[in-house]
Design a protein around this motif. Sequence first.
Motif, short mmCIF file in Angstrom:
data_model
loop_
_atom_site.label_atom_id
_atom_site.label_comp_id
_atom_site.label_asym_id
_atom_site.label_seq_id
_atom_site.Cartn_x
_atom_site.Cartn_y
_atom_site.Cartn_z
N UNK A 244 0.84 -1.20 0.00
CA UNK A 244 0.00 0.00 0.00
C UNK A 244 0.87 1.25 0.00
N UNK A 245 1.93 1.23 0.80
CA UNK A 245 2.83 2.38 0.86
C UNK A 245 3.48 2.62 -0.50
N UNK A 246 3.88 1.55 -1.18
CA UNK A 246 4.47 1.68 -2.52
C UNK A 246 3.43 2.20 -3.51
N UNK A 247 2.23 1.68 -3.45
CA UNK A 247 1.17 2.16 -4.35
C UNK A 247 0.88 3.64 -4.11
N UNK A 248 0.86 4.06 -2.84
CA UNK A 248 0.65 5.49 -2.54
C UNK A 248 1.76 6.34 -3.13
N UNK A 249 2.99 5.89 -2.95
CA UNK A 249 4.14 6.66 -3.46
C UNK A 249 4.08 6.77 -4.98
N UNK A 250 3.77 5.68 -5.65
CA UNK A 250 3.68 5.70 -7.11
C UNK A 250 2.50 6.58 -7.55
N UNK A 251 1.40 6.46 -6.84
CA UNK A 251 0.23 7.29 -7.16
C UNK A 251 0.50 8.77 -6.99
N UNK A 252 1.29 9.13 -6.01
CA UNK A 252 1.64 10.55 -5.77
C UNK A 252 2.66 11.07 -6.77
N UNK A 253 3.51 10.18 -7.26
CA UNK A 253 4.62 10.60 -8.12
C UNK A 253 4.72 9.68 -9.32
N UNK A 254 3.66 9.62 -10.12
CA UNK A 254 3.66 8.75 -11.31
C UNK A 254 4.87 9.11 -12.17
N UNK A 255 5.56 8.07 -12.63
CA UNK A 255 6.73 8.28 -13.46
C UNK A 255 8.03 8.37 -12.68
N UNK A 256 7.96 8.26 -11.36
CA UNK A 256 9.16 8.35 -10.53
C UNK A 256 10.04 7.12 -10.72
N UNK A 257 11.32 7.30 -10.44
CA UNK A 257 12.28 6.20 -10.53
C UNK A 257 12.23 5.35 -9.27
N UNK A 258 12.84 4.17 -9.35
CA UNK A 258 12.91 3.29 -8.18
C UNK A 258 13.66 3.97 -7.04
N UNK A 259 14.71 4.70 -7.36
CA UNK A 259 15.48 5.41 -6.32
C UNK A 259 14.60 6.40 -5.57
N UNK A 260 13.83 7.18 -6.31
CA UNK A 260 12.95 8.18 -5.69
C UNK A 260 11.87 7.49 -4.85
N UNK A 261 11.32 6.42 -5.37
CA UNK A 261 10.25 5.72 -4.66
C UNK A 261 10.77 4.97 -3.45
N UNK A 262 11.98 4.44 -3.55
CA UNK A 262 12.58 3.77 -2.39
C UNK A 262 12.75 4.77 -1.24
N UNK A 263 13.24 5.95 -1.56
CA UNK A 263 13.41 6.98 -0.53
C UNK A 263 12.07 7.39 0.07
N UNK A 264 11.05 7.51 -0.77
CA UNK A 264 9.73 7.93 -0.30
C UNK A 264 9.07 6.88 0.59
N UNK A 265 9.48 5.62 0.44
CA UNK A 265 8.88 4.53 1.22
C UNK A 265 9.82 3.99 2.29
N UNK A 266 10.92 4.69 2.53
CA UNK A 266 11.88 4.32 3.59
C UNK A 266 12.47 2.93 3.38
N UNK A 267 12.78 2.60 2.13
CA UNK A 267 13.35 1.29 1.80
C UNK A 267 14.66 1.48 1.04
N UNK A 268 15.43 0.42 0.99
CA UNK A 268 16.61 0.43 0.13
C UNK A 268 16.11 0.26 -1.31
#
Length: 148
Positions: free
Chosen positions: A37-61
């Motif tokens: 859900x956290x990943x889906x939220x991050x992608x939904x907020x920032x469609x087109x974002x890279x894995x690096x950006x989304x990892x940071x947004x979801x507190x993951x490596x």
Amino acid sequence: MMGELQELGRAVKQAQYRQHRALDTALSTVGTTLAQWDALRAIGRAAGASARELAAATFQSEQAFGALVGRLTAQGVVERRPGHGRRIEHHLTSAGERTLAAADKIADEVLATCFAALPAADRVTLLDLLRRLNAEEAGRPGRVSRPD
């Protein structure tokens, strides 16, 4: 005897743990997990974002996020598209949008229950205090600010 700061740290962790368990249990009813859900939220907020950006947004490596988004892609809720250069962009599919909407509704209900013991004014104060702590932490040298 536990010091006041240790007690405060433990209380924050305990509240977070309780919230995460409640969310994970409730989100399973729509076939997702807290991390998904956290990943889906991050992608939904920032469609087109890279894995690096989304990892940071979801507190993951990046590695952990890559494995997670691989599972989400296999489930048909996320798609990866080529971006500029070597960049891979992430987008929700229509199924992903439906899953996110259902999960958001459940999360709102769970979080309302988790914070029900606090009057609205206390919730506003708590949010302000946590934002101040997070802003201070992000401003320290060597620290990485990670958005929610």
